[in-house]
Design a protein around this motif. Structure first.
Motif, PDB file in Angstrom:
ATOM      1  N   GLY A  91      13.725 -17.779 -45.198  1.00  0.00           N
ATOM      2  CA  GLY A  91      14.796 -17.390 -44.283  1.00  0.00           C
ATOM      3  C   GLY A  91      14.459 -16.235 -43.373  1.00  0.00           C
ATOM      4  N   ASN A 134      13.101 -16.570 -35.309  1.00  0.00           N
ATOM      5  CA  ASN A 134      14.230 -15.950 -34.630  1.00  0.00           C
ATOM      6  C   ASN A 134      14.482 -14.515 -35.097  1.00  0.00           C
ATOM      7  OD1 ASN A 134      14.785 -18.326 -33.162  1.00  0.00           O
ATOM      8  ND2 ASN A 134      15.961 -19.164 -34.876  1.00  0.00           N
ATOM      9  N   ARG A 145      10.666  -9.128 -40.418  1.00  0.00           N
ATOM     10  CA  ARG A 145       9.766 -10.071 -41.089  1.00  0.00           C
ATOM     11  C   ARG A 145       8.663  -9.339 -41.846  1.00  0.00           C
ATOM     12  NH1 ARG A 145       7.828 -13.719 -36.349  1.00  0.00           N
ATOM     13  NH2 ARG A 145       6.640 -14.746 -38.016  1.00  0.00           N
ATOM     14  N   ASN A 166      10.888 -17.234 -40.305  1.00  0.00           N
ATOM     15  CA  ASN A 166      11.897 -17.498 -39.285  1.00  0.00           C
ATOM     16  C   ASN A 166      11.505 -16.772 -38.003  1.00  0.00           C
ATOM     17  OD1 ASN A 166      14.159 -18.087 -37.801  1.00  0.00           O
ATOM     18  ND2 ASN A 166      15.625 -17.220 -39.256  1.00  0.00           N
TER      19      ASN A 166
END
Length: 216
Positions: free
Chosen positions: A128, A134, A140, A132
């Protein structure tokens, strides 16, 4: 032939006069312009204008609040899983360590009440957040660093299960000493990473941060 007329002509001829050269020095009008004391104008395309340093802007790039919250929450994952190494210290210093963990007891109780909470937290962080696109790179990286730290915390338990030292003797003392050191390290890492994530700064642990950074 008589020489009288010739001498008469020579006496009547005035002697040649020497022409005097003028000693006046003329300065070239173009050279006078070079002695001017007025500073040269800075044209936009001149060399002087190109050498001027660019203006410094006082802009600051702050980390968004959602990225801070995601990063700070990610470090609860290895911290809660690393509490198992503090059982010996909890037995020796229950009051001191109890004061440190009291603010996190509601969240810890909820975490342990969820079935397979450790695996679910791993999947949420890795799929997730880390994978990801986005999500920002700041969040991250912190999520990946938390995952790597949690994976490293599994290794001491595997070593203990392989050798299976007894609760007494030298083997028991080694286990107690190693678990206490690991718990102190986990607590220090949590305070460092959680504090930096809340402030929007990048916490980078030795070796763990390098391993997390290679994933991007």
């Amino acid at each position: 032939m008589s020489t009288t007329p010739l001498l008469l002509r020579l006496s009547l001829t005035p002697p040649p006069q020497k022409t005097l050269r003028s000693t006046t020095l003329f300065t070239h009008p173009l050279k006078l312009n070079t002695l001017s004391t007025s500073p040269p104008s800075l044209h936009p395309n001149s060399v002087q204008s190109r050498r001027l340093p660019p203006p410094i802007s006082a802009s600051y790039n702050t980390t968004p609040v959602p990225d801070r919250l995601i990063s700070a929450a990610a470090y609860f994952f290895p911290f809660f899983n690393g509490l198992q190494y503090g059982r010996f210290l909890f037995a020796q210093y229950p009051n001191t360590l109890g004061l440190i963990l009291n603010p996190f007891l509601p969240l810890l109780s909820f975490y342990r009440s969820v079935p397979y909470s450790s695996y679910l937290a791993f999947l949420i962080l890795y799929i997730g957040v880390v994978r990801n696109s986005n999500v920002s790179r700041y969040a991250r990286f912190n999520a990946m660093q938390a995952v790597v730290l949690d994976v490293l915390l599994v290794l001491p338990m595997l070593v203990q299960r392989i050798f299976n030292p007894g609760p007494h003797g030298i083997g028991g003392k080694i286990v107690m000493w190693s678990h206490s050191v690991i718990f102190v390290a986990v607590l220090a890492c949590f305070v460092y990473t959680f504090g930096y994530a809340v402030m929007g700064r990048t916490p980078k642990l030795p070796f763990v941060g390098d391993a997390a950074d290679r994933q991007f």
